[in-house]
Design a protein around this motif. Structure first.
Motif, PDB file in Angstrom:
ATOM      1  N   GLY A  93       7.612   9.163 -12.329  1.00 14.68           N
ATOM      2  CA  GLY A  93       7.985   7.769 -12.565  1.00 14.68           C
ATOM      3  C   GLY A  93       7.427   6.830 -11.510  1.00 14.68           C
ATOM      4  N   PRO A  94       7.424   5.524 -11.788  1.00 12.14           N
ATOM      5  CA  PRO A  94       6.853   4.551 -10.851  1.00 12.14           C
ATOM      6  C   PRO A  94       7.576   4.496  -9.512  1.00 12.14           C
ATOM      7  CG  PRO A  94       8.005   3.454 -12.657  1.00 12.14           C
ATOM      8  CD  PRO A  94       7.898   4.885 -13.021  1.00 12.14           C
ATOM      9  N   ARG A  95       8.879   4.806  -9.513  1.00 12.56           N
ATOM     10  CA  ARG A  95       9.618   4.758  -8.247  1.00 12.56           C
ATOM     11  C   ARG A  95       9.110   5.798  -7.254  1.00 12.56           C
ATOM     12  NH1 ARG A  95      16.008   4.556  -8.973  1.00 12.56           N
ATOM     13  NH2 ARG A  95      15.753   4.409  -6.705  1.00 12.56           N
ATOM     14  N   ALA A  96       8.542   6.887  -7.781  1.00 13.56           N
ATOM     15  CA  ALA A  96       8.024   7.935  -6.896  1.00 13.56           C
ATOM     16  C   ALA A  96       6.874   7.429  -6.035  1.00 13.56           C
ATOM     17  CB  ALA A  96       7.566   9.132  -7.732  1.00 13.56           C
ATOM     18  N   LEU A  97       6.166   6.397  -6.521  1.00 16.14           N
ATOM     19  CA  LEU A  97       5.057   5.836  -5.754  1.00 16.14           C
ATOM     20  C   LEU A  97       5.536   5.069  -4.529  1.00 16.14           C
ATOM     21  CD1 LEU A  97       2.871   4.531  -8.722  1.00 16.14           C
ATOM     22  CD2 LEU A  97       2.523   6.611  -7.381  1.00 16.14           C
ATOM     23  N   PHE A  98       6.849   4.826  -4.468  1.00 17.73           N
ATOM     24  CA  PHE A  98       7.407   4.099  -3.327  1.00 17.73           C
ATOM     25  C   PHE A  98       8.417   4.948  -2.567  1.00 17.73           C
ATOM     26  CE2 PHE A  98       5.745   0.944  -6.189  1.00 17.73           C
ATOM     27  CZ  PHE A  98       5.149   0.027  -5.345  1.00 17.73           C
ATOM     28  N   LYS A  99       8.290   6.289  -2.717  1.00 21.53           N
ATOM     29  CA  LYS A  99       9.151   7.189  -1.950  1.00 21.53           C
ATOM     30  C   LYS A  99       8.923   6.968  -0.459  1.00 21.53           C
ATOM     31  CE  LYS A  99       9.527  11.102  -5.124  1.00 21.53           C
ATOM     32  NZ  LYS A  99       9.041  12.464  -5.404  1.00 21.53           N
ATOM     33  N   GLY A 100      10.024   6.913   0.257  1.00 16.93           N
ATOM     34  CA  GLY A 100       9.904   6.762   1.704  1.00 16.93           C
ATOM     35  C   GLY A 100       9.583   5.362   2.150  1.00 16.93           C
ATOM     36  N   LEU A 101       9.567   4.376   1.224  1.00 19.69           N
ATOM     37  CA  LEU A 101       9.234   3.014   1.633  1.00 19.69           C
ATOM     38  C   LEU A 101      10.286   2.457   2.589  1.00 19.69           C
ATOM     39  CD1 LEU A 101       7.475   0.506   1.511  1.00 19.69           C
ATOM     40  CD2 LEU A 101       8.709  -0.195  -0.550  1.00 19.69           C
ATOM     41  N   GLY A 102      11.573   2.752   2.302  1.00 18.91           N
ATOM     42  CA  GLY A 102      12.635   2.275   3.195  1.00 18.91           C
ATOM     43  C   GLY A 102      12.453   2.784   4.611  1.00 18.91           C
ATOM     44  N   PRO A 103      12.419   4.141   4.792  1.00 18.61           N
ATOM     45  CA  PRO A 103      12.150   4.670   6.134  1.00 18.61           C
ATOM     46  C   PRO A 103      10.800   4.213   6.688  1.00 18.61           C
ATOM     47  CG  PRO A 103      12.979   6.396   4.701  1.00 18.61           C
ATOM     48  CD  PRO A 103      12.727   5.207   3.827  1.00 18.61           C
ATOM     49  N   ASN A 104       9.829   4.039   5.778  1.00 13.64           N
ATOM     50  CA  ASN A 104       8.515   3.596   6.227  1.00 13.64           C
ATOM     51  C   ASN A 104       8.593   2.195   6.838  1.00 13.64           C
ATOM     52  OD1 ASN A 104       5.766   3.952   6.620  1.00 13.64           O
ATOM     53  ND2 ASN A 104       5.225   3.040   4.663  1.00 13.64           N
ATOM     54  N   THR A 142       0.820  -1.225   0.000  1.00 12.34           N
ATOM     55  CA  THR A 142       0.000   0.000   0.000  1.00 12.34           C
ATOM     56  C   THR A 142       0.850   1.271   0.000  1.00 12.34           C
ATOM     57  OG1 THR A 142      -0.158  -0.029   2.420  1.00 12.34           O
ATOM     58  CG2 THR A 142      -1.890  -1.165   1.197  1.00 12.34           C
ATOM     59  N   SER A 143       2.132   1.166  -0.315  1.00 11.78           N
ATOM     60  CA  SER A 143       3.036   2.317  -0.279  1.00 11.78           C
ATOM     61  C   SER A 143       2.591   3.498  -1.153  1.00 11.78           C
ATOM     62  CB  SER A 143       4.445   1.884  -0.694  1.00 11.78           C
ATOM     63  OG  SER A 143       5.322   2.983  -0.715  1.00 11.78           O
ATOM     64  N   PRO A 144       2.123   3.289  -2.413  1.00 10.33           N
ATOM     65  CA  PRO A 144       1.723   4.442  -3.233  1.00 10.33           C
ATOM     66  C   PRO A 144       0.668   5.324  -2.574  1.00 10.33           C
ATOM     67  CG  PRO A 144       1.899   2.481  -4.596  1.00 10.33           C
ATOM     68  CD  PRO A 144       2.029   2.027  -3.180  1.00 10.33           C
ATOM     69  N   LEU A 145      -0.267   4.713  -1.880  1.00  8.15           N
ATOM     70  CA  LEU A 145      -1.322   5.486  -1.234  1.00  8.15           C
ATOM     71  C   LEU A 145      -0.803   6.193   0.017  1.00  8.15           C
ATOM     72  CD1 LEU A 145      -4.189   2.936  -1.790  1.00  8.15           C
ATOM     73  CD2 LEU A 145      -4.043   5.221  -2.780  1.00  8.15           C
ATOM     74  N   ASP A 146       0.247   5.647   0.624  1.00 11.45           N
ATOM     75  CA  ASP A 146       0.847   6.319   1.768  1.00 11.45           C
ATOM     76  C   ASP A 146       1.549   7.599   1.321  1.00 11.45           C
ATOM     77  OD1 ASP A 146       1.739   6.489   4.553  1.00 11.45           O
ATOM     78  OD2 ASP A 146       3.730   6.080   3.758  1.00 11.45           O
ATOM     79  N   VAL A 147       2.242   7.534   0.173  1.00  9.89           N
ATOM     80  CA  VAL A 147       2.893   8.726  -0.387  1.00  9.89           C
ATOM     81  C   VAL A 147       1.854   9.803  -0.679  1.00  9.89           C
ATOM     82  CG1 VAL A 147       4.169   9.626  -2.381  1.00  9.89           C
ATOM     83  CG2 VAL A 147       4.815   7.426  -1.381  1.00  9.89           C
ATOM     84  N   LEU A 148       0.774   9.416  -1.314  1.00  7.90           N
ATOM     85  CA  LEU A 148      -0.286  10.355  -1.662  1.00  7.90           C
ATOM     86  C   LEU A 148      -0.927  10.951  -0.417  1.00  7.90           C
ATOM     87  CD1 LEU A 148      -2.047  11.674  -3.805  1.00  7.90           C
ATOM     88  CD2 LEU A 148      -3.470   9.633  -3.816  1.00  7.90           C
TER      89      LEU A 148
END
Length: 384
Positions: free
Chosen positions: A125-136, A65-71
């Motif tokens: 880009g698609p990677r932007a949808l997973f920004k912060g996934l590591g820290p998350n 659910t990472s993309p929705l967390d970024v949004l």
């Protein structure tokens, strides 16, 4: 209460009605005549199983659910709220009766949400949808592990201390107490992680939108700057809102447990029926019911307590640091002050910024997380 069993009967007990289901021995109360499924030996207590199960469940749910967390994080910040208001002002909507305005507003909100999500994918880009996934993940895994560990073991300890040994008759007050303790322990332990994650996520977004250069080089630089400008207490900005969020997590746990007890009683009634033949559909109904219960409990709790999420994000935003030096400007200084400022500048709607992507994320996330939690506990040979 004393029970007679169908597998061990004495001459005196033989006079009592005895029943066998197709797959399970059932027992009958001498006092009430209530037929109940015979319980197996209680699962062994494995405290660390809750820690592992919670961590794995949180990791799985956060990744999917990472993309929705970024949004959600973007829509909760005041910068993206101003962008959204500009977008709405350029496309004004004509007034309509309340019966039409409400569903139209909901539809417009969903449309805006997916438009922004598509815009992120298209321009960054698609990677932007997973920004912060590591820290998350660094935050989610220990947060969920601690929460499930403290809750699962806290519930067991409170139940044993107060003399409630039947999980299907445990009062909701025990669930509430265990959930509140778990929520406060989790918030205190992981608040610095969430603060760094929020600031990095917003910092990168602001830089790419042309609002300015990057303020933080990496997570460690963010920690150092936060401590330099705001002191160690700066790492705990938003903790008061996290404690307020205990209401949400406690409500979710209580609702989930009550729904799960209802499902367990239905399962017990089926097992007590000698004519019932266990099928795969029974397992699907039981596990589907639990997953649905987790999602429903989260939906109700999230909608009821959502404003604390917005306030928590605002409190964690980085302060404005003047380029030439000088006094650091902090817009949001406390829980009550933040509520007042947001309500005054943006109206009550501002306290619900990002609600749609939040619900789209947390409801399936809760279903995935609790489902994984229950499955992994079974693999460890214990239950929740």
């Amino acid at each position: 209460m004393t029970f007679s069993t169908a597998s061990h009967s004495s001459p005196a007990q033989a006079q009592l009605p005895q029943k066998l289901s197709s797959e399970n021995t059932v027992i009958e109360s001498r006092e009430t005549g209530e037929v109940m499924p015979k319980r197996d030996e209680p699962p062994k207590e494995k405290p660390l199983a809750h820690f592992v199960a919670g961590g794995v469940g949180g990791m799985t749910a956060a990744t999917l659910t990472s993309p929705l967390d970024v949004l959600k994080t973007r829509l909760q910040s005041d910068f993206y709220q101003s962008q959204l208001q500009s977008l709405r002002s350029s496309h004004p909507v004509r007034p309509a009766p309340a019966i039409v305005a409400l569903p139209r507003s909901a539809l417009l909100h969903f449309n805006e949400t997916f438009q922004i999500l598509h815009s992120i994918y298209k321009h960054e880009g698609p990677r932007a949808l997973f920004k912060g996934l590591g820290p998350n993940l660094i935050g989610v895994v220990p947060a969920r592990a601690i929460n499930f560990y403290v809750y699962g073991n806290g519930k067991r300890i409170l139940s044993n201390y107060l003399g409630y040994h039947d999980s299907m008759r445990t009062p909701w007050g025990i669930h509430l107490g265990a959930a509140a303790i778990a929520g406060m322990a989790t918030g205190t332990a992981t608040n610095p992680i969430w603060l760094i994650k929020t600031r990095l996520q917003l910092d990168k977004s602001n830089a790419e939108s042309g609002r300015g250069g990057r303020q933080y080089k990496n997570s460690w630089d963010c920690v150092k700057q936060t401590v330099r400008h705001e002191g160690v207490r700066g790492l705990y900005k938003g903790l008061s809102a996290s404690y307020l969020g205990v209401v949400e997590s406690a409500s979710q746990w209580v609702l989930y447990e009550q729904m799960k007890m209802f499902l367990a009683r239905r399962e017990a009634a089926r097992l007590a029926d000698p004519a019932h033949v266990h099928t795969t559909w029974d397992d699907i109904e039981l596990w589907g019911g639990r997953i649905g219960a987790a999602g429903t409990a989260k939906l109700i709790a999230a909608v009821a307590t959502y404003p604390h999420e917005v306030v928590r994000t605002r409190l964690r935003q980085a302060p404005v640091v003047p380029v030439g030096g000088g006094k650091v400007h902090v817009k949001y200084t406390g829980l009550i002050q933040c509520f007042k400022v947001v309500a005054k500048e943006e109206g009550m709607a501002g306290l619900y910024g990002g609600l749609t992507p939040h619900l789209l994320r947390v409801v399936p996330s809760a279903a995935i997380m609790f489902g994984m939690y229950e499955v992994i506990l079974r693999l460890f040979g214990t239950t929740s």
